[in-house]
Design an enzyme around this catalytic site. Structure first.
Site, PDB file in Angstrom:
ATOM      1  N   ASP A 166       0.881  -1.174   0.000  1.00 10.14           N
ATOM      2  CA  ASP A 166       0.000   0.000   0.000  1.00 10.14           C
ATOM      3  C   ASP A 166       0.916   1.221   0.000  1.00 10.14           C
ATOM      4  O   ASP A 166       2.130   1.103   0.196  1.00 10.14           O
ATOM      5  CB  ASP A 166      -0.889  -0.023   1.266  1.00 10.14           C
ATOM      6  CG  ASP A 166      -1.828   1.176   1.346  1.00 10.14           C
ATOM      7  OD1 ASP A 166      -2.331   1.625   0.299  1.00 10.14           O
ATOM      8  OD2 ASP A 166      -2.054   1.692   2.457  1.00 10.14           O
TER       9      ASP A 166
ATOM     10  N   TYR B 215      -0.736   8.274  -2.388  1.00 13.85           N
ATOM     11  CA  TYR B 215      -0.967   7.984  -3.800  1.00 13.85           C
ATOM     12  C   TYR B 215      -2.176   8.766  -4.324  1.00 13.85           C
ATOM     13  O   TYR B 215      -2.279   9.026  -5.521  1.00 13.85           O
ATOM     14  CB  TYR B 215      -1.258   6.495  -3.998  1.00 13.85           C
ATOM     15  CG  TYR B 215      -0.073   5.557  -3.951  1.00 13.85           C
ATOM     16  CD1 TYR B 215       1.243   6.012  -3.793  1.00 13.85           C
ATOM     17  CD2 TYR B 215      -0.279   4.183  -4.083  1.00 13.85           C
ATOM     18  CE1 TYR B 215       2.310   5.114  -3.755  1.00 13.85           C
ATOM     19  CE2 TYR B 215       0.785   3.278  -4.060  1.00 13.85           C
ATOM     20  CZ  TYR B 215       2.074   3.754  -3.892  1.00 13.85           C
ATOM     21  OH  TYR B 215       3.115   2.862  -3.871  1.00 13.85           O
ATOM     22  N   GLY B 216      -3.081   9.081  -3.417  1.00  7.49           N
ATOM     23  CA  GLY B 216      -4.356   9.696  -3.807  1.00  7.49           C
ATOM     24  C   GLY B 216      -4.236  11.039  -4.504  1.00  7.49           C
ATOM     25  O   GLY B 216      -5.197  11.545  -5.078  1.00  7.49           O
TER      26      GLY B 216
ATOM     27  N   CYS C 143      -4.579  -1.451  -1.808  1.00  4.13           N
ATOM     28  CA  CYS C 143      -4.771  -0.021  -2.008  1.00  4.13           C
ATOM     29  C   CYS C 143      -5.764   0.184  -3.152  1.00  4.13           C
ATOM     30  O   CYS C 143      -5.522  -0.283  -4.275  1.00  4.13           O
ATOM     31  CB  CYS C 143      -3.423   0.603  -2.351  1.00  4.13           C
ATOM     32  SG  CYS C 143      -3.500   2.335  -2.804  1.00  4.13           S
ATOM     33  N   ASN C 144      -6.869   0.854  -2.856  1.00  7.19           N
ATOM     34  CA  ASN C 144      -7.873   1.114  -3.898  1.00  7.19           C
ATOM     35  C   ASN C 144      -7.312   2.016  -4.987  1.00  7.19           C
ATOM     36  O   ASN C 144      -7.616   1.857  -6.168  1.00  7.19           O
ATOM     37  CB  ASN C 144      -9.098   1.813  -3.291  1.00  7.19           C
ATOM     38  CG  ASN C 144      -9.857   0.948  -2.315  1.00  7.19           C
ATOM     39  OD1 ASN C 144     -10.875   0.366  -2.659  1.00  7.19           O
ATOM     40  ND2 ASN C 144      -9.383   0.843  -1.086  1.00  7.19           N
ATOM     41  N   THR C 145      -6.481   2.986  -4.571  1.00 12.89           N
ATOM     42  CA  THR C 145      -5.956   3.958  -5.535  1.00 12.89           C
ATOM     43  C   THR C 145      -5.056   3.262  -6.547  1.00 12.89           C
ATOM     44  O   THR C 145      -5.186   3.465  -7.760  1.00 12.89           O
ATOM     45  CB  THR C 145      -5.175   5.061  -4.793  1.00 12.89           C
ATOM     46  OG1 THR C 145      -5.980   5.549  -3.708  1.00 12.89           O
ATOM     47  CG2 THR C 145      -4.829   6.208  -5.710  1.00 12.89           C
TER      48      THR C 145
ATOM     49  N   CYS D 267     -11.070   3.340   0.582  1.00  8.26           N
ATOM     50  CA  CYS D 267      -9.618   3.502   0.755  1.00  8.26           C
ATOM     51  C   CYS D 267      -9.258   2.657   1.972  1.00  8.26           C
ATOM     52  O   CYS D 267      -9.951   2.734   2.998  1.00  8.26           O
ATOM     53  CB  CYS D 267      -9.282   4.972   1.004  1.00  8.26           C
ATOM     54  SG  CYS D 267      -7.599   5.268   1.597  1.00  8.26           S
ATOM     55  N   THR D 268      -8.217   1.857   1.863  1.00 13.12           N
ATOM     56  CA  THR D 268      -7.916   0.920   2.953  1.00 13.12           C
ATOM     57  C   THR D 268      -7.541   1.635   4.255  1.00 13.12           C
ATOM     58  O   THR D 268      -7.734   1.089   5.336  1.00 13.12           O
ATOM     59  CB  THR D 268      -6.809  -0.060   2.531  1.00 13.12           C
ATOM     60  OG1 THR D 268      -5.682   0.675   2.009  1.00 13.12           O
ATOM     61  CG2 THR D 268      -7.305  -1.014   1.456  1.00 13.12           C
TER      62      THR D 268
END
Ligand code: DGL
Length: 277
Positions: free
Chosen positions: A11, A43-44, A74-76, A184-185
């Site tokens: 992540d 990262y967002g 990580c969703n991003t 988002c985690t």
């Protein structure tokens, strides 16, 4: 590939630890190698290609360490570039996406709020996901740009956190949302605070256990479940016997403090904590 090989998880920082915890719970005999890319977080706020270059770099590190599967916790990163990463590497690569589908299924009001990083909500992958359910519910997007740095700072109990969460959640409730997606985690670590603000009638959708189950399914399918460490003691107590190794590209002292807080000292098996780059 040996069944006893580790699972690589990464992540931008500590958010993926929530996914790692779910994996630990479901698959306690699997060794884990966790990479927190804290030196390049968040990262967002980054461009997709920057995130992809970081994903490649970390994946090279994990494959060199001999992992049998990778979890992009990580969703991003998942929405930015997991398809490209999968095209480069043949091993199982499991990602995490905002739980729009379970949210739409759970919602009674037909209004769902998605909390995520600005980048995730701007990706074509997320647009495709949201579009799939657009005729079943109203999906409202709420970027939360300031939340990750506050969570990375472990600033959970201050007024700043309460005020910030209020500012993100109240507009969603005002529009009738009865289901909130933690997209988002990192947000898993403030799930209770979010639930406290949203109230008992609002469902909170998290995805970390679904990701752990998908990993289990993919490992079983590939014949890669580790059976070496399964003992009656492990089965009875659910006690992890396998190692967990943690890496960070940021400050190791800060990361150790974060691990003590979020991984838990009882289960803290930091066998190594090296600087990645
Ligand atoms: N934890 C990451 C996610 O799930 C993103 C955090 C960041 O912005 O770096 O999206």
């Amino acid at each position: 590939m040996a069944n006893s090989a580790a699972i690589g998880i990464f992540d931008s920082g500590i958010g993926g630890l929530s996914v790692a915890r779910a994996i630990r719970e479901l698959l306690p005999n699997e060794s884990l190698i966790y990479v927190a890319d804290s030196g390049h977080a968040p990262y967002g706020e980054k461009a997709d290609d920057y995130i992809y270059q970081r994903m490649l770099h970390i994946t090279r590190h994990l494959t060199a360490a001999g992992v049998k599967a990778i979890v992009v916790a990580c969703n991003t990163a998942t929405t930015a570039a997991i398809a490209k990463l999968r095209a480069q590497y043949p091993l199982p690569i499991i990602g995490v996406e905002p739980g729009v589908k379970p949210a739409v299924l759970a919602s009674k009001s037909g209004v769902v709020g998605v909390l995520a990083t600005p980048r995730t909500l701007l990706t074509p992958a997320f647009a495709t996901l949201a579009q799939r359910y657009a005729n079943q519910a109203k999906v409202i997007l709420q970027p939360c740009p300031q939340l990750v740095p506050l969570i990375e700072a472990l600033d959970f109990s201050g007024n700043k956190m309460q005020a910030l969460l209020q500012s993100y959640i109240q507009p969603l409730l005002a529009q009738g949302a009865d289901t909130l997606v933690l997209g988002c985690t990192h947000y898993n670590f403030v799930a209770d605070l979010i639930a406290g603000i949203a109230g008992p009638d609002v469902s909170i959708i998290r995805t970390e256990m679904a990701v752990a189950r998908e990993l289990q399914r993919r490992l079983a399918e590939a014949g890669l479940i580790n059976t070496d460490l399964i003992t009656p003691d492990l089965i009875n107590k659910g006690t992890a016997k396998a190692a967990a190794i943690f890496y960070t590209s940021g400050n190791t002292d800060i990361f150790n403090t974060q691990l003590q807080c979020l991984w838990g000292s009882a289960d803290l098996r930091v066998t190594d904590c090296k600087t990645l780059l």
